[in-house]
Scaffold this motif. Structure first.
Motif, PDB file in Angstrom:
ATOM      1  N   GLU A 155      43.829   6.617 -32.008  1.00  0.00           N
ATOM      2  CA  GLU A 155      43.678   7.893 -32.707  1.00  0.00           C
ATOM      3  C   GLU A 155      42.794   8.823 -31.889  1.00  0.00           C
ATOM      4  O   GLU A 155      41.809   8.377 -31.281  1.00  0.00           O
TER       5      GLU A 155
ATOM      6  N   PRO B 191      36.640  15.756 -40.557  1.00  0.00           N
ATOM      7  CA  PRO B 191      37.848  15.139 -41.116  1.00  0.00           C
ATOM      8  C   PRO B 191      39.127  15.692 -40.474  1.00  0.00           C
ATOM      9  O   PRO B 191      39.909  16.400 -41.110  1.00  0.00           O
TER      10      PRO B 191
ATOM     11  N   SER C 223      42.003   2.280 -31.595  1.00  0.00           N
ATOM     12  CA  SER C 223      43.219   2.158 -32.403  1.00  0.00           C
ATOM     13  C   SER C 223      44.283   3.181 -32.030  1.00  0.00           C
ATOM     14  O   SER C 223      45.342   3.232 -32.651  1.00  0.00           O
TER      15      SER C 223
ATOM     16  N   ALA D 236      39.599  12.277 -44.243  1.00  0.00           N
ATOM     17  CA  ALA D 236      38.838  11.181 -43.664  1.00  0.00           C
ATOM     18  C   ALA D 236      39.733  10.019 -43.271  1.00  0.00           C
ATOM     19  O   ALA D 236      39.437   9.281 -42.338  1.00  0.00           O
ATOM     20  N   SER D 237      40.853   9.871 -43.991  1.00  0.00           N
ATOM     21  CA  SER D 237      41.769   8.772 -43.691  1.00  0.00           C
ATOM     22  C   SER D 237      43.188   9.246 -43.949  1.00  0.00           C
ATOM     23  O   SER D 237      43.423  10.215 -44.669  1.00  0.00           O
ATOM     24  N   ALA D 238      44.125   8.546 -43.359  1.00  0.00           N
ATOM     25  CA  ALA D 238      45.531   8.919 -43.511  1.00  0.00           C
ATOM     26  C   ALA D 238      46.141   8.180 -44.685  1.00  0.00           C
ATOM     27  O   ALA D 238      45.915   6.978 -44.857  1.00  0.00           O
TER      28      ALA D 238
ATOM     29  N   ARG E 256      40.192  11.519 -32.570  1.00  0.00           N
ATOM     30  CA  ARG E 256      39.410  11.906 -33.755  1.00  0.00           C
ATOM     31  C   ARG E 256      38.339  12.920 -33.415  1.00  0.00           C
ATOM     32  O   ARG E 256      37.712  12.843 -32.366  1.00  0.00           O
TER      33      ARG E 256
END
Length: 874
Positions: free
Chosen positions: A338, A344, A336, A382-384, A340
């Motif tokens: 990102e 987190p 995607s 953990a997520s945007a 990573r």
């Protein structure tokens, strides 16, 4: 001067011209020009951009990069840095600035090969508060007293348990964990350490403690190999039966570095067979009752995702933007787009990345060729969350900061935009560096190496917060400090060093807070702490009475001095702080009407006064310029660096009335020490006064200036203010110590140094209004340039030891009239008075409005305001 557009040029013709000019001008004249132009800014710096009390202390480098992951070496140097560049183009920073000092949005301009890049770095306003909750802990493991840590600090060999990569660290204090177990149970506990910074044996010695087992002293570099993991086993037991097992790492008293580490720990049932090699390889981690990788507490307890961003725009020739991610974190590039990490932490770009390639020290992300705009978004979570376009987010961040209710605004206004810039930026910095630990908000020296609670900061940041009228923040900070009081009465934040001034400085701050806000109820509530602290001072004094031949006989025992003086030694600073605090607690006792201890405290104060003067007469020395001065260390016969450690004289000087008594020895010492310090100045400030040989300790200029002002040297106090200001960066922050120009680019200590911001604020405040003996004196130290036509100097509900006040001195635009207004002041029962110094107005040609000559001083009265109208004939 429009400070927000001040230019900083690196490696340019202008820099060469400045350097040549500096070498031609006598060093004592530098920084005295009454203009803020950042001529002595350090070679490198970091500017803090996070939210107040933020768990994540994001900073921006002088090159515009986002910086993260500060560990226990290299100190104040990020292990993760995210920067923007252009493929095949060498860009050079030409300017870095803030559009508004109240808003930490950092703009960096870079140029090269026909291309200009503009980077705007900022923290997005979080959806929820970014302060850790009071119960920020996991179910079984709770870290106490500070959460400093670093992800992927160590690089152990392949096949090593990944827990060894991360590290918890304690800056001048132990690492303390409390782990839930069955009450009274016995356990096998394994502690893991892996050193990635030190260079050889006996460079960092740890003393490992586990409840129910004997302490063990270990050397993480005993085999001279960096990044080598070790484990140490303990037969532990819940001795006190409280259902919590204490696991701790302390600095050995023999350790040359007081900062400690701990990478991991495991807890197994009693009798479980544990083999070191299997533990290091990670083969036993799944079988442990508790398996804990240390140092990730901030990230794990984060209440909401934190997002930072760089908005980069490009003009001139077209090219391919690159994002350089220098990091030790283990990361991977996803389908995607990102990048990573295992934890987190991740980043992505707009427009999306075309590719990402691994390098020796991180990653290179390539964006579409010809892009004229790019957004680099860094997420801790953990997520945007739903992230709006950068331009919208920047506007939202700016509006948030300008309306922030937790930061005092508009309390001090001065007619110099450069000084005002640093005041406004510094106030913000103090609240950004603050942390909430164990439910208490604590102001801290800095966001990286000195991210922790220092009791002595009660008399640095603490008094500045009082000045700003933030009673809640000041009271909470002092209560956090008082939690450090031991059963002996000592208040101690530093380990293993024994810093004797911590206790008296904290007592003094409590008395100043209570008097300033008229808070008798709070002082009465905390009074047992003050009594115990004063008793501890008396005990320390009595401990010196056994050997009449000792240099410190009748004074205070040896302790850690700081300010470039290593080891424990007997010094005068600890004596002066003891005397300052005794003066204060005696006054506080009388204010409360509880004088039970006053006679013994008064006798102790007099005993210390007699003894230190006798010792000072013995120790007075002469520097190479013929100045008679008192070294800080008792019995010091060295003469090479008489300025070393003299912060211990300057720091307590404004608070002890005994310094201002008509005593010939004290007055001679004061004059001599100030003259000696003046003779060591370079770039307008004392050089060689701290840990960096021949370096500049910027905020020493502030306490140096305050001392000169009290001693009646207003012009020198003003010079020091501007020299102090000119060692700041164009983004309104200081590094703690820096090399003199032309002597290298080294810095040491913290960056975005909140102590410097606090001292600068207090320096300015005391030039406008100062406590002197029992009087409150106004305008004694203001620079002459602040009396120019159209100037306004204003205090708005600024708090002093004699109560809050407002002051306004306005010169008409044509310079023909001056209007001075002072609000009524409570006085807090002082036998003194408010005193207005009118000498500078008089020297500038002003008279009363009716033509009568102005007096040099005008005496007022508590509870009554003053309004003085002046005119100046053309």
């Amino acid at each position: 001067m429009q400070i927000r557009h001040t230019t900083v040029v690196y490696h340019s013709i202008r820099a060469a011209i400045w350097l040549a000019l500096f070498l031609l001008i006598p060093s004592l004249s530098l920084g005295q020009q009454g203009v803020v132009d950042f001529r002595f800014a350090p070679a490198h710096w970091q500017t803090i951009i996070c939210m107040p009390d933020d768990w994540l202390k994001t900073m921006v480098s002088d090159q515009g990069a986002l910086t993260y992951d500060y560990g226990p070496g290299p100190y104040a140097r990020p292990l993760t840095e995210i920067s923007v560049g252009m493929k095949g183009v060498s860009l050079r920073v030409s300017r870095q600035y803030l559009e508004d000092p109240r808003v930490p949005i950092v703009t960096t301009l870079s140029e090269g090969d026909g291309l200009t890049m503009r980077q705007v770095a900022f923290a997005l306003v979080p959806e929820k508060p970014s302060t850790l909750p009071k119960d920020g802990k996991n179910d079984r493991v709770h870290r106490l007293g500070g959460l400093n840590g670093c992800v992927n600090w160590a690089i152990p060999p392949a096949g090593t348990d990944p827990a060894f990569r991360n590290v918890a660290w304690g800056n001048n204090r132990p690492i303390r964990y409390s782990v839930q177990v069955e009450p009274g149970s016995k356990k096998i506990v394994a502690l893991g350490v892996c050193e990635s910074y030190k260079w050889g044996p006996v460079t960092r010695l740890l003393e490992l403690h586990v409840e129910g087992a004997a302490p063990l002293t270990v050397d993480p570099m005993k085999d001279s190999t960096k990044n080598r993991p070790y484990v140490y086993l303990f037969h532990a037991s819940d001795v006190n039966g409280d259902g919590r097992l204490a696991v701790e790492s302390h600095a050995s008293p023999r350790s040359p570095d007081p900062n400690v580490i701990l990478n991991a720990f495991w807890i197994f049932p009693d009798g479980f067979p544990v083999e070191d090699g299997a533990l290091i390889r990670g083969e036993l981690s799944s079988k442990a009752e508790v398996y804990y990788s240390c140092g990730m507490e901030w990230e794990q307890a984060a209440p909401t995702p934190r997002v930072d961003a760089i908005h980069a725009t490009f003009s001139g020739k077209h090219g391919t933007p690159l994002v350089n991610v220098r990091t030790r974190r283990a990361m991977k590039f996803t389908a995607s787009g990102e990048l990573r990490s295992e934890g987190p932490f991740f980043l992505f770009t707009r427009p999306g990345a075309l590719s990402a390639s691994k390098t020796n020290d991180g990653w290179i992300i390539e964006l579409p060729e010809g892009s004229r705009e790019a957004e680099i978004i860094v997420v801790h979570g953990a997520s945007a969350p739903d992230i709006q376009p950068a331009r919208t987010s920047i506007d939202k961040s700016r509006d948030h900061w300008l309306s922030h209710p937790r930061i005092p605004r508009g309390r001090i206004s001065v007619p110099d935009s450069g000084i005002q810039f640093l005041l406004d930026a510094g106030i913000r910095t103090m609240y950004q560096v603050r942390d909430v630990v164990d439910g208490y908000a604590q102001f801290q020296p800095g966001p990286s190496v000195y991210r922790g609670l220092w009791a002595g900061d009660a008399m640095l940041t603490g008094v500045s917060i009082v000045t700003l009228g933030d009673s809640s923040a000041a009271r909470g900070f002092l209560e956090a400090v008082l939690r450090l009081q031991l059963p002996s009465g000592q208040i101690r934040s530093l380990y293993p060093s024994l810093a004797l001034p911590e206790t008296p400085a904290a007592l003094t701050a409590c008395c100043i807070y209570a008097s300033s806000f008229g808070d008798r109820a709070w002082l009465k509530q905390q009074w047992p702490h003050l009594v115990k602290g004063a008793e501890w001072i008396g005990h320390m004094h009595r401990s010196t009475l056994g050997d009449a031949s000792a240099l410190h006989y009748g004074l205070m025992p040896p302790g850690f001095v700081d300010g470039g003086i290593a080891g424990e030694t007997a010094d005068y600073g600890s004596v002066w702080w003891a005397m300052v605090s005794l003066e204060r607690v005696i006054g506080a006792a009388r204010w409360l009407g509880t004088e039970d201890h006053v006679p013994q405290w008064q006798a102790l104060l007099e005993s210390l006064a007699t003894a230190w003067k006798k010792a000072a007469a013995r120790d007075m020395a002469t520097d190479r310029f013929g100045n008679r001065y008192l070294p800080i260390t008792m019995g010091d016969t060295s003469r090479t660096t008489p300025q070393r450690g003299q912060y211990a004289f300057l720091f307590p000087f404004p608070y002890g009335r005994f310094f201002l008594q008509p005593d010939s020895l004290v007055q001679a010492m004061t004059r001599g020490n100030l003259a000696m310090l003046d003779s060591t100045r370079r770039e307008g400030l004392v050089a060689g006064s701290g840990w960096l040989a021949d370096g500049i300790w910027s905020w020493l200029g502030g306490i140096h200036g305050i001392a000169h002002d009290l001693a009646g040297n207003a012009s020198r106090a003003s010079e020091l203010l501007y020299a102090f200001a000119n060692h700041a960066t164009p983004t309104g922050v200081w590094v703690e110590e820096q090399a003199v120009k032309g002597m290298g680019e080294r810095t040491t200590g913290d960056e975005s140094d909140a102590e410097a911001s606090a001292v600068f604020l207090y320096h300015v405040r005391r030039l406008v209004v100062r406590e002197r003996m029992q009087n409150l004196e106004f305008l004694a130290g203001i620079p002459d340039t602040w009396l120019r036509p159209g100037s306004i100097t204003e205090l708005n509900q600024v708090v002093t030891e004699y109560g809050p006040l407002s002051l306004r001195l306005a010169i008409s635009p044509d310079g023909s009239h001056a209007d001075l207004r002072l609000s009524p002041i409570d006085g807090r029962g002082s036998r003194g008075t408010p005193v207005i110094f009118l000498e500078k107005l008089k020297q500038a040609g002003f008279t009363y409005a009716d033509g009568r000559a102005l007096p040099d001083r005008l005496t007022g009265a508590w509870g009554k305001g003053l309004n003085v109208q002046c005119r100046r004939m053309p």
